[in-house]
Design a protein around this motif. Structure first.
Motif, PDB file in Angstrom:
ATOM      1  N   ILE A 134      26.770 135.157 -64.961  1.00  0.00           N
ATOM      2  CA  ILE A 134      25.416 134.631 -64.754  1.00  0.00           C
ATOM      3  C   ILE A 134      24.658 135.476 -63.721  1.00  0.00           C
ATOM      4  O   ILE A 134      23.440 135.631 -63.793  1.00  0.00           O
ATOM      5  N   ILE A 135      25.405 136.081 -62.778  1.00  0.00           N
ATOM      6  CA  ILE A 135      24.764 136.938 -61.768  1.00  0.00           C
ATOM      7  C   ILE A 135      24.191 138.187 -62.433  1.00  0.00           C
ATOM      8  O   ILE A 135      23.100 138.641 -62.090  1.00  0.00           O
ATOM      9  N   TYR A 136      24.931 138.732 -63.420  1.00  0.00           N
ATOM     10  CA  TYR A 136      24.391 139.862 -64.177  1.00  0.00           C
ATOM     11  C   TYR A 136      23.100 139.440 -64.891  1.00  0.00           C
ATOM     12  O   TYR A 136      22.175 140.236 -65.044  1.00  0.00           O
ATOM     13  N   LEU A 184      20.922 137.307 -63.793  1.00  0.00           N
ATOM     14  CA  LEU A 184      19.819 137.317 -62.828  1.00  0.00           C
ATOM     15  C   LEU A 184      19.427 138.749 -62.474  1.00  0.00           C
ATOM     16  O   LEU A 184      18.248 139.036 -62.259  1.00  0.00           O
ATOM     17  N   LEU A 185      20.412 139.654 -62.431  1.00  0.00           N
ATOM     18  CA  LEU A 185      20.090 141.070 -62.218  1.00  0.00           C
ATOM     19  C   LEU A 185      19.197 141.557 -63.352  1.00  0.00           C
ATOM     20  O   LEU A 185      18.168 142.204 -63.120  1.00  0.00           O
ATOM     21  N   LEU A 231      17.297 139.741 -65.271  1.00  0.00           N
ATOM     22  CA  LEU A 231      15.992 139.074 -65.143  1.00  0.00           C
ATOM     23  C   LEU A 231      15.119 139.802 -64.123  1.00  0.00           C
ATOM     24  O   LEU A 231      13.955 140.105 -64.381  1.00  0.00           O
ATOM     25  N   GLY A 232      15.686 140.098 -62.966  1.00  0.00           N
ATOM     26  CA  GLY A 232      14.910 140.750 -61.910  1.00  0.00           C
ATOM     27  C   GLY A 232      14.578 142.195 -62.261  1.00  0.00           C
ATOM     28  O   GLY A 232      13.435 142.636 -62.114  1.00  0.00           O
ATOM     29  N   LEU A 233      15.588 142.920 -62.767  1.00  0.00           N
ATOM     30  CA  LEU A 233      15.412 144.366 -62.965  1.00  0.00           C
ATOM     31  C   LEU A 233      14.739 144.691 -64.297  1.00  0.00           C
ATOM     32  O   LEU A 233      13.670 145.309 -64.330  1.00  0.00           O
ATOM     33  N   ARG A 259      11.567 141.755 -65.274  1.00  0.00           N
ATOM     34  CA  ARG A 259      10.389 141.740 -64.395  1.00  0.00           C
ATOM     35  C   ARG A 259       9.956 143.137 -63.959  1.00  0.00           C
ATOM     36  O   ARG A 259       8.837 143.547 -64.204  1.00  0.00           O
ATOM     37  N   ARG A 293      11.450 139.672 -72.524  1.00  0.00           N
ATOM     38  CA  ARG A 293      12.692 139.046 -73.008  1.00  0.00           C
ATOM     39  C   ARG A 293      13.123 139.729 -74.285  1.00  0.00           C
ATOM     40  O   ARG A 293      13.316 139.098 -75.310  1.00  0.00           O
ATOM     41  N   LEU A 311      25.589 146.436 -68.571  1.00  0.00           N
ATOM     42  CA  LEU A 311      26.027 146.469 -67.176  1.00  0.00           C
ATOM     43  C   LEU A 311      27.203 145.523 -66.967  1.00  0.00           C
ATOM     44  O   LEU A 311      28.122 145.800 -66.201  1.00  0.00           O
ATOM     45  N   ILE A 330      20.808 133.672 -71.455  1.00  0.00           N
ATOM     46  CA  ILE A 330      19.935 132.547 -71.117  1.00  0.00           C
ATOM     47  C   ILE A 330      19.166 132.855 -69.838  1.00  0.00           C
ATOM     48  O   ILE A 330      17.980 132.578 -69.724  1.00  0.00           O
ATOM     49  N   ALA A 331      19.868 133.487 -68.877  1.00  0.00           N
ATOM     50  CA  ALA A 331      19.211 133.790 -67.600  1.00  0.00           C
ATOM     51  C   ALA A 331      18.048 134.765 -67.784  1.00  0.00           C
ATOM     52  O   ALA A 331      17.022 134.627 -67.109  1.00  0.00           O
TER      53      ALA A 331
END
Lengths: 282, 294
Positions: free
Chosen positions: A112-114, A116-117, A119-121, A124, A130, A141, A208-209
């Motif tokens: 899930i952390i990947y 968010l990475l 999502l951010g990288l 955004r 998406r 990654l 999903i993230a």
């Protein structure tokens, strides 16, 4: 007295194994029982729908295929390249040591952390939105550490005598890698790559993230098209209260499991053929 | 020689660049997580986040106390450990010290199938098979609860726990066993008095890695544990884990820049730091262990 303690332990261990095997078989039986009757051409060739009996997995299946292919395109060269660098070139210094420790650490980061990475990288900062590309980069990654670790393992098994022989004949480092190390390490690398990809096919949380959509009634036509994937579609169906959607979820799971099991079987076959070859007397 | 020296250099640099990507991944994770978390803490005091007992980011009266998410995460991880560790260690001992090599070679791949099944499938199984089954035994069990995904997660990480314990047991040198047998010890005594103590740091490391795996697990708990952030250790009712909260917010259309959006990065930072810490300890233990018998 001691004999009976031995027996007690064996009974306990067998019971533990029994629990594991029972869970595995009841999982498979439940899913087959719930979903098998739902699989037909209509299910495979229909888009999602609000009516469970008309819904299908076309967009999510195609999405998963594209996603896996792209993920492989990104992760495999990077992963093998890193492995070659670490095994063949890297000298023992602090930077390369950091790189090694870092890869081990990345392998333990929750998926899930990947997400968010990604999502951010990718979503955004790089404005991939998406899209299929954002999803593939994120999954690439995620599996990169697995590909690197497996490839390193495979490269390490290549005998140094052969490499020294090639050097002695005047080969350069890159020629040795291309002509000696790579061909011999290939089955091992392939096994690792296939296992990593089978992990990527089933990954749900990172997609999903990054905001992969659950309802897509068209097929992606470019790298920047929105997409959905099989596990996302399954998740969507499981989260609905109506039992008819749960049947669809089970049917989707069967397709997903068959795919990952085929990947795993391929990996095991390649590994076994490798072992039988190396076990042959020379 | 067809390949010139500068070409060789170029090739080496290409490989080195591939290797550097993973460093950038780590830096990227740090940057993305800490940037949004920084925004979060400009509005929510650190104390209220760490020690608050109410997590209500979707209510009008927003409160960001992470303790309910922590308790939910730990409760499920604990249940999973109660299953995975004893079963994993005893299976590992059995396969290594008792089973014939033929049996071991048959059973290990079957166990590995468990590890290859996607977690979403375990979520389906926990919600629609295990929970209804447990409800027959425990009538007060809620439809969404911590117990069922906890048990299923225990089985899911069993292969990891078996293979890590097996590594630890395998690393114990044969001469320690032989010495004990020569002194007249029986098999079970050798296992419990010699092998297990000698393998202890490796087994502890296996346990820590399993916990780390359990707290990062997402889909299984999202599907089967519910979405209610309650500060409770009651396994029969619903809970919410850190990972499930991230999914919950991601499923909605939360605009960038809102407190809700940055809150998923704040909780993810907590999750990341926890797993990072656990993995580092486990790796240290493993190294000291391998060093001991090298």
């Amino acid at each position: 007295m001691r004999k009976s303690a031995d027996r007690l332990f064996i009974a306990g261990a067998l019971a533990a194994l029994g629990v594991a095997l029972l869970t595995l078989s009841s999982l498979l039986v439940t899913v087959l029982f719930d979903g098998l009757s739902r699989i037909d051409m209509q299910f495979l060739t229909s888009f999602p729908s609000r009516k469970p009996e008309e819904a299908g997995i076309l967009s999510s299946l195609v999405g998963s295929i594209y996603l896996t292919g792209l993920t492989a395109l990104i992760a495999v060269p990077l992963g093998i390249g890193s492995a070659v660098y670490l095994e063949q070139y890297a000298k023992k210094n602090w930077f390369n040591l950091l790189m090694e420790i870092n890869i081990g650490t990345l392998a333990g980061v929750p998926s899930i952390i990947y997400g968010l990475l990604g999502l951010g990288l990718f979503v955004r900062i790089l404005h991939f939105d998406r899209s299929l590309l954002a999803g593939s980069c994120t999954l690439a990654l995620l599996i990169l550490p697995i590909v690197i670790l497996a490839s390193r393992e495979a490269i390490r098994t290549v005998s140094h005598d052969l490499q020294h022989g090639a050097f002695a004949l005047g080969a350069t480092e890159s020629q040795v890698i291309r002509r000696v190390v790579f061909p011999l390490a290939l089955p091992g690398i392939l096994t690792g790559v296939i296992l990593a990809l089978s992990r990527a096919i089933g990954e749900t949380a990172p997609l999903i993230a990054i905001g992969a959509l659950t309802y897509i009634a068209f097929l992606p036509d470019s790298l920047f098209a929105p997409f959905t994937a099989l596990p996302i579609q399954i998740f969507n169906w499981v989260s609905r209260p109506q039992p008819a959607f749960h049947e669809n979820a089970a049917a989707g799971i069967i397709i997903l499991l068959v795919t990952t099991l085929l990947f795993n079987a391929a990996a095991i076959l390649i590994r076994n053929s490798l072992y039988s070859r190396s076990a042959r007397p020379s | 020689m067809s390949v010139s020296k500068s070409n060789e250099r170029l090739i080496q640099w290409t490989f080195a660049l591939c290797g550097a990507v993973s460093i950038f991944v780590t830096l990227g994770i740090f940057a993305v997580l800490f940037w949004e978390t920084f925004h979060f803490f400009q509005e929510v005091p650190l104390g209220a986040f760490l020690f608050g007992t109410k997590w209500t980011p979707l209510f009008v009266q927003k409160q960001f106390g992470i303790l309910p998410l922590i308790s939910g995460t730990l409760l499920i991880a604990l249940i999973a450990m109660i299953i995975a560790l004893p079963l994993g260690i005893s299976i590992a001992i059995f396969l290594r010290e008792y089973a014939s090599s033929h049996l071991r070679r048959t059973l290990k791949p079957i166990l590995e199938i468990l590890a290859g099944i996607p977690t979403i499938v375990y979520g389906y199984f926990a919600l629609l098979t295990v929970t209804p089954f447990l409800q027959k035994v425990i009538p007060e069990l809620a439809g969404f609860n911590a117990l069922s995904p906890g048990i299923v997660m225990g089985i899911m990480i069993l292969p990891l726990s078996v293979s890590l314990s097996d590594d630890a047991i395998h690393a114990v040198p044969e001469h320690l066993r032989m010495g004990a047998y020569a002194l007249g010890a029986k098999r079970l005594e050798v296992v419990f008095r010699v092998v297990l103590p000698a393998a202890m740091s490796g087994i502890v490391s296996a346990g820590i890695l399993s916990i780390s795996r359990a707290i990062g697990e997402t889909m299984l708990v999202t599907i089967a544990a519910g979405m209610r952030p309650l500060l409770t250790l009651n396994p029969l009712g619903p809970v919410q884990t850190i990972t499930a909260y991230i999914v919950q917010v991601s499923l909605g259309d939360t605009p960038t820049g809102t407190l809700e959006y940055s809150s998923i990065f704040a909780v993810a930072t907590v999750l990341f730091l926890c797993t990072f810490f656990l993995n580092t300890i486990a790796q240290r233990l493993r190294q000291s262990f391998q060093h001991m018998y090298a």
